[in-house]
Design a protein around this motif. Structure first.
Motif, PDB file in Angstrom:
ATOM      1  N   ASP A 167       0.808  -1.225   0.000  1.00 29.70           N
ATOM      2  CA  ASP A 167       0.000   0.000   0.000  1.00 29.70           C
ATOM      3  C   ASP A 167       0.841   1.275   0.000  1.00 29.70           C
ATOM      4  OD1 ASP A 167      -2.306  -1.460  -0.045  1.00 29.70           O
ATOM      5  OD2 ASP A 167      -2.733  -1.268   2.093  1.00 29.70           O
ATOM      6  N   ARG A 168       2.134   1.139   0.083  1.00 34.82           N
ATOM      7  CA  ARG A 168       2.987   2.319   0.167  1.00 34.82           C
ATOM      8  C   ARG A 168       3.043   3.067  -1.163  1.00 34.82           C
ATOM      9  NH1 ARG A 168       6.585   3.699   4.061  1.00 34.82           N
ATOM     10  NH2 ARG A 168       6.644   2.376   5.915  1.00 34.82           N
ATOM     11  N   ASP A 169       2.901   4.375  -1.098  1.00 35.91           N
ATOM     12  CA  ASP A 169       3.011   5.203  -2.294  1.00 35.91           C
ATOM     13  C   ASP A 169       4.398   5.070  -2.922  1.00 35.91           C
ATOM     14  OD1 ASP A 169       0.832   6.582  -3.346  1.00 35.91           O
ATOM     15  OD2 ASP A 169       1.835   8.510  -3.134  1.00 35.91           O
ATOM     16  N   CYS A 191       2.610  13.150 -16.885  1.00 34.25           N
ATOM     17  CA  CYS A 191       2.521  14.018 -18.059  1.00 34.25           C
ATOM     18  C   CYS A 191       2.578  15.507 -17.716  1.00 34.25           C
ATOM     19  CB  CYS A 191       1.253  13.718 -18.862  1.00 34.25           C
ATOM     20  SG  CYS A 191      -0.292  13.980 -17.979  1.00 34.25           S
ATOM     21  N   HIS A 192       2.422  15.872 -16.440  1.00 33.25           N
ATOM     22  CA  HIS A 192       2.517  17.270 -16.036  1.00 33.25           C
ATOM     23  C   HIS A 192       3.755  17.447 -15.156  1.00 33.25           C
ATOM     24  CE1 HIS A 192      -1.421  18.150 -17.667  1.00 33.25           C
ATOM     25  NE2 HIS A 192      -1.919  17.143 -16.991  1.00 33.25           N
ATOM     26  N   ALA A 193       4.792  18.067 -15.710  1.00 28.52           N
ATOM     27  CA  ALA A 193       6.060  18.202 -14.991  1.00 28.52           C
ATOM     28  C   ALA A 193       5.909  18.993 -13.695  1.00 28.52           C
ATOM     29  CB  ALA A 193       7.098  18.863 -15.895  1.00 28.52           C
ATOM     30  N   SER A 194       4.925  19.884 -13.617  1.00 23.83           N
ATOM     31  CA  SER A 194       4.775  20.752 -12.446  1.00 23.83           C
ATOM     32  C   SER A 194       3.933  20.116 -11.340  1.00 23.83           C
ATOM     33  CB  SER A 194       4.128  22.084 -12.865  1.00 23.83           C
ATOM     34  OG  SER A 194       2.841  21.865 -13.409  1.00 23.83           O
ATOM     35  N   LYS A 195       3.413  18.904 -11.579  1.00 21.32           N
ATOM     36  CA  LYS A 195       2.555  18.253 -10.602  1.00 21.32           C
ATOM     37  C   LYS A 195       3.110  16.886 -10.222  1.00 21.32           C
ATOM     38  CE  LYS A 195      -1.798  20.312 -12.275  1.00 21.32           C
ATOM     39  NZ  LYS A 195      -3.166  20.002 -12.753  1.00 21.32           N
ATOM     40  N   VAL A 196       2.633  16.371  -9.094  1.00 20.54           N
ATOM     41  CA  VAL A 196       2.976  15.023  -8.653  1.00 20.54           C
ATOM     42  C   VAL A 196       1.674  14.323  -8.276  1.00 20.54           C
ATOM     43  CG1 VAL A 196       4.184  13.639  -6.936  1.00 20.54           C
ATOM     44  CG2 VAL A 196       5.241  15.718  -7.800  1.00 20.54           C
ATOM     45  N   PRO A 197       1.434  13.097  -8.738  1.00 18.80           N
ATOM     46  CA  PRO A 197       0.197  12.392  -8.362  1.00 18.80           C
ATOM     47  C   PRO A 197       0.102  12.216  -6.847  1.00 18.80           C
ATOM     48  CG  PRO A 197       1.322  11.266 -10.171  1.00 18.80           C
ATOM     49  CD  PRO A 197       2.262  12.313  -9.660  1.00 18.80           C
ATOM     50  N   THR A 198      -1.076  12.387  -6.306  1.00 23.15           N
ATOM     51  CA  THR A 198      -1.266  12.150  -4.871  1.00 23.15           C
ATOM     52  C   THR A 198      -1.485  10.673  -4.587  1.00 23.15           C
ATOM     53  OG1 THR A 198      -3.648  12.571  -5.092  1.00 23.15           O
ATOM     54  CG2 THR A 198      -2.239  14.442  -4.489  1.00 23.15           C
ATOM     55  N   ASN A 199      -1.823   9.895  -5.607  1.00 21.98           N
ATOM     56  CA  ASN A 199      -2.006   8.456  -5.439  1.00 21.98           C
ATOM     57  C   ASN A 199      -1.269   7.754  -6.580  1.00 21.98           C
ATOM     58  OD1 ASN A 199      -3.068   5.747  -5.492  1.00 21.98           O
ATOM     59  ND2 ASN A 199      -4.742   6.454  -4.193  1.00 21.98           N
ATOM     60  N   TRP A 200      -0.064   7.267  -6.274  1.00 22.11           N
ATOM     61  CA  TRP A 200       0.767   6.656  -7.314  1.00 22.11           C
ATOM     62  C   TRP A 200       0.211   5.313  -7.777  1.00 22.11           C
ATOM     63  CZ3 TRP A 200       4.673   8.625 -10.146  1.00 22.11           C
ATOM     64  CH2 TRP A 200       5.207   9.855  -9.722  1.00 22.11           C
ATOM     65  N   LYS A 201      -0.528   4.615  -6.922  1.00 21.44           N
ATOM     66  CA  LYS A 201      -1.117   3.335  -7.345  1.00 21.44           C
ATOM     67  C   LYS A 201      -2.164   3.566  -8.422  1.00 21.44           C
ATOM     68  CE  LYS A 201      -3.840   0.903  -4.575  1.00 21.44           C
ATOM     69  NZ  LYS A 201      -4.272  -0.033  -3.499  1.00 21.44           N
ATOM     70  N   HIS A 202      -3.040   4.541  -8.232  1.00 21.91           N
ATOM     71  CA  HIS A 202      -4.049   4.863  -9.251  1.00 21.91           C
ATOM     72  C   HIS A 202      -3.377   5.293 -10.546  1.00 21.91           C
ATOM     73  CE1 HIS A 202      -7.446   5.706  -6.106  1.00 21.91           C
ATOM     74  NE2 HIS A 202      -7.107   4.437  -6.182  1.00 21.91           N
TER      75      HIS A 202
END
Length: 254
Positions: free
Chosen positions: A44-46, A61-72
Motif C-alpha cells: 500500500d505504500r506510495d 505528463c505534467h512536470a509541475s505536478k505530482v500524483p497524490t495516489n501513485w497506485k491509481h
C-alpha cells in the motif's frame, strides 16, 4: 539486540519491497497484500508504486505536478487502451450511433487499399449524402473517476484513419468533444474538413490530436466522424474510415 532486530526488520522490508517489484501488479494487490500486515503495508505504500512507475517508464505528463495516489496513476498507465468499441467495423455498427445516414447510407467493406496495420480487415464507407456516426464514452464507467480526471488531467489522445476512393472525390470530417457532467462542451477538436479530388491515390491517412490542459470537469468524450463523396454518385464512393481510437494517457508518452 534492539539494533540488530531493527536492521533485520529494515532488511525484511527492503527484501519484500524488491520481491513485490517483480511480482505482477494485480497479484500484489489481490494476493500479496492479504498475507499479513507487513506485506499489506509494503503493497500500500506510495513509494512502492512510485518506484514501479519509475522502473516501467511511466513519467507523469505534467512536470509541475505530482500524483497524490501513485497506485491509481500506475494502473491508469498500465490499463491504457482504446475506449472506442468496434473501431474497425468487425461487429457491424454495434457500439456506434448513426447521426446522419445520407445517400445510400453507411456500409462496411474490406479495404480497397491495404491498411498500414495488417490486422485491419474492415472499414466503414460513406455515400453521396453526409454520413456521420458517433460514440459517447462515459469515463467513470471506463474506470476514470472524477477525482482522477480533475487531479491528473491526463492527456487524451485521439486518432482516426481515413481514405478516399481513387475514382471519386470525397470529404472527411471529425469532431471530438470533451464534455462535463451536464454534457456541455469543455474543449473541442474540430479541424476543417479534408477534401480529396477525383483520381487520387486512395491511400490511408491518419488524423491525430492530443487534448492537454483542459481543466477539471471532464466526464465524457464524444467522438464523431464520417463524410461523403463530392460527386453524388449512387452507391458507396465516399470517404472510408477505420481503426478509430481514444486513449487516456496519464504518462508523458503521448
Amino acid at each position: 539486540v534492539w539494533c540488530f532486530l531493527f536492521h533485520i526488520i529494515i532488511l525484511f522490508y527492503f527484501l519484500v519491497f524488491e520481491i513485490f517489484l517483480n511480482v505482477p501488479p494485480h497479484q500484489v494487490v489481490r494476493a500479496c497484500r492479504l498475507v499479513c500486515h507487513e506485506w499489506k503495508e509494503v503493497a500500500d505504500r506510495d513509494s512502492f508504486w512510485r518506484e514501479r512507475c519509475r522502473r516501467e517508464g511511466y513519467h507523469f505528463c505534467h512536470a509541475s505536478k505530482v500524483p497524490t495516489n501513485w497506485k491509481h496513476f500506475y494502473f491508469a498507465c498500465k490499463n491504457r487502451r482504446n475506449l472506442l468499441r468496434n473501431p474497425r467495423g468487425e461487429d457491424e455498427f454495434n457500439g456506434w450511433t448513426i447521426v446522419e445516414n445520407g445517400g445510400d447510407h453507411w456500409k462496411i467493406e474490406a479495404p480497397m487499399v491495404s491498411h498500414p496495420n495488417e490486422g485491419v480487415q474492415k472499414n466503414f464507407v460513406t455515400s453521396f449524402g453526409m454520413c456521420l456516426k458517433s460514440q459517447l464514452i462515459d469515463l467513470k464507467e471506463e474506470g476514470y473517476n472524477s477525482s482522477f480526471m480533475d487531479e491528473i488531467q491526463p492527456h487524451i489522445r485521439i486518432s482516426d484513419w481515413y481514405a478516399p476512393r481513387g475514382d471519386c472525390g470525397s470529404e472527411y470530417r471529425i469532431t471530438v468533444e470533451l464534455l462535463n457532467d451536464k454534457k456541455a462542451v469543455v474543449q473541442e477538436f474540430t479541424p476543417e474538413p479534408v477534401t480529396f479530388p477525383q483520381w487520387n491515390d486512395q491511400q490511408w491517412n491518419q488524423m491525430t490530436h492530443v487534448f492537454k490542459g483542459y481543466g477539471p470537469g471532464v466526464r465524457y468524450i464524444k467522438f464523431t466522424h464520417g463524410g461523403k463523396d463530392t460527386q453524388f454518385w449512387a452507391g458507396w464512393y465516399g470517404i472510408r474510415v477505420t481503426e478509430s481510437c481514444v486513449e487516456i494517457c496519464p504518462a508523458d508518452d503521448s
